[in-house]
Design an enzyme around this catalytic site. Structure first.
Site, PDB file in Angstrom:
ATOM      1  CG  MET A  81     -13.790  -9.394  -5.084  1.00 14.76           C
ATOM      2  SD  MET A  81     -13.676  -8.268  -3.274  1.00 14.76           S
ATOM      3  CE  MET A  81     -12.066  -9.416  -2.929  1.00 14.76           C
ATOM      4  CB  SER A  82     -17.493  -5.735  -7.137  1.00 16.31           C
ATOM      5  OG  SER A  82     -16.213  -4.900  -7.161  1.00 16.31           O
TER       6      SER A  82
ATOM      7  CG  HIS B 101      -1.614  -0.848   1.193  1.00 17.54           C
ATOM      8  ND1 HIS B 101      -1.414  -2.396   1.996  1.00 17.54           N
ATOM      9  CD2 HIS B 101      -2.914  -1.663   0.504  1.00 17.54           C
ATOM     10  CE1 HIS B 101      -2.018  -3.121   1.886  1.00 17.54           C
ATOM     11  NE2 HIS B 101      -3.582  -2.629   0.777  1.00 17.54           N
TER      12      HIS B 101
ATOM     13  CG  HIS C 136      -8.389   1.499  -2.157  1.00 21.73           C
ATOM     14  ND1 HIS C 136      -7.955   1.684  -1.201  1.00 21.73           N
ATOM     15  CD2 HIS C 136      -9.564   2.286  -2.490  1.00 21.73           C
ATOM     16  CE1 HIS C 136      -8.604   2.425   0.005  1.00 21.73           C
ATOM     17  NE2 HIS C 136      -9.586   2.908  -1.125  1.00 21.73           N
TER      18      HIS C 136
ATOM     19  N   GLY D 260     -11.636  -1.824  -6.978  1.00 26.03           N
ATOM     20  CA  GLY D 260     -11.951  -0.089  -8.331  1.00 26.03           C
ATOM     21  C   GLY D 260     -12.076  -0.837  -9.609  1.00 26.03           C
TER      22      GLY D 260
END
Ligand SMILES: Cc1ncc(COP(=O)(O)OP(=O)(O)O)c(N)n1
Ligand SMILES: Cc1nc(C(=O)O)sc1CCOP(=O)(O)O
Ligand SMILES: [Mg+2]
Length: 206
Positions: free
Chosen positions: A179-180, A105, A125, A159
């Site tokens: 992921m999503s 990160h 992210h 995202g």
């Protein structure tokens, strides 16, 4: 130049049968399927991976979070080490053929992971994501700085949508982790194909 990598990361809350069904459809198009099921026991993760193997997902495309034991016993391609996991160095020394990755990160974390012998790192992210509510995204410029400072592949996470793949590849990512965008899509296979087409196109300009 070849395609950018496409990593799909499990959500931790999908039914194993549903994940296995999706994975059975998408595995030919992806680089790796990451099993990130932080609340499952080793036995539950083992059983989930058995379902994946039954759905013809090759072990050579499965990376498991934290569980070196499961990765070894099931002859998986890799392990993604978390902060609380075993350190990268000794894992790599003892399991040189295992792909060992971690999440970073900051630039400092990326340099440290590379020094310890990581094969790849996720950086994120990058964009806002429901996975990290209330936490500011790190953005494409930090991704660019990290990617240009290490030689290991840096994979952008957080995202990532088909529409921002070009931007992160142009910033030096070797691929994306999603992921999503895939696992919560109405048509996961169709979405995977969208990502794949963006990854191919964006690499042509690098
Ligand atoms: C197998 C696997 N792949 C990827 C990840 C993502 O790691 P990370 O970003 O560290 O997850 P969070 O800690 O941010 O939730 C993973 N954990 N496992
Ligand atoms: C597991 C994970 N780690 C992140 C990090 O920044 O370390 S972002 C993330 C989740 C990414 O989910 P989505 O593709 O739905 O945005
Ligand atoms: Mg993370």
């Amino acid at each position: 130049m070849g395609k950018g990598e496409l990593h799909i990361v499990s959500t931790g809350n999908q039914r194993p049968e549903k994940l296995a069904e999706i994975a059975g459809d998408i595995h030919p198009y992806i680089t790796a399927l990451h099993i990130r099921e932080k609340h499952k026991t080793a036995k539950e993760i083992y059983q989930l991976i058995e379902l994946l193997l039954d759905s013809q997902v090759p072990a050579s495309k499965i990376i498991v979070n934290d569980r070196l034991d499961v990765a070894h016993v099931m002859k998986l391609c890799g392990v993604h080490l978390a902060y609380h996991s075993l350190p990268i160095g000794p894992v790599k020394e003892n399991f040189p053929d295992l792909r060992v990755g971690c999440s970073v990160h900051s630039l400092e974390e990326a340099i440290s992971a590379q020094k310890q012998g990581a094969d790849y790192a996720f950086f994120g992210h990058v964009f806002p994501t429901q996975s990290k509510p209330g936490s500011a995204p790190r953005g494409v410029e930090q991704l660019r700085s990290v990617s240009s400072s290490v030689s290991m592949p840096v994979i952008a996470i957080g995202g990532i949508k088909p529409g921002n793949v070009n931007e992160v590849m142009e910033a030096g990512a070797k691929g994306v982790a999603v992921m999503s965008g895939v696992l919560e899509a109405n048509q996961p296979l169709g979405k995977v194909k969208e990502y794949v087409s963006r990854l191919s196109i964006s690499n042509k300009f690098r």
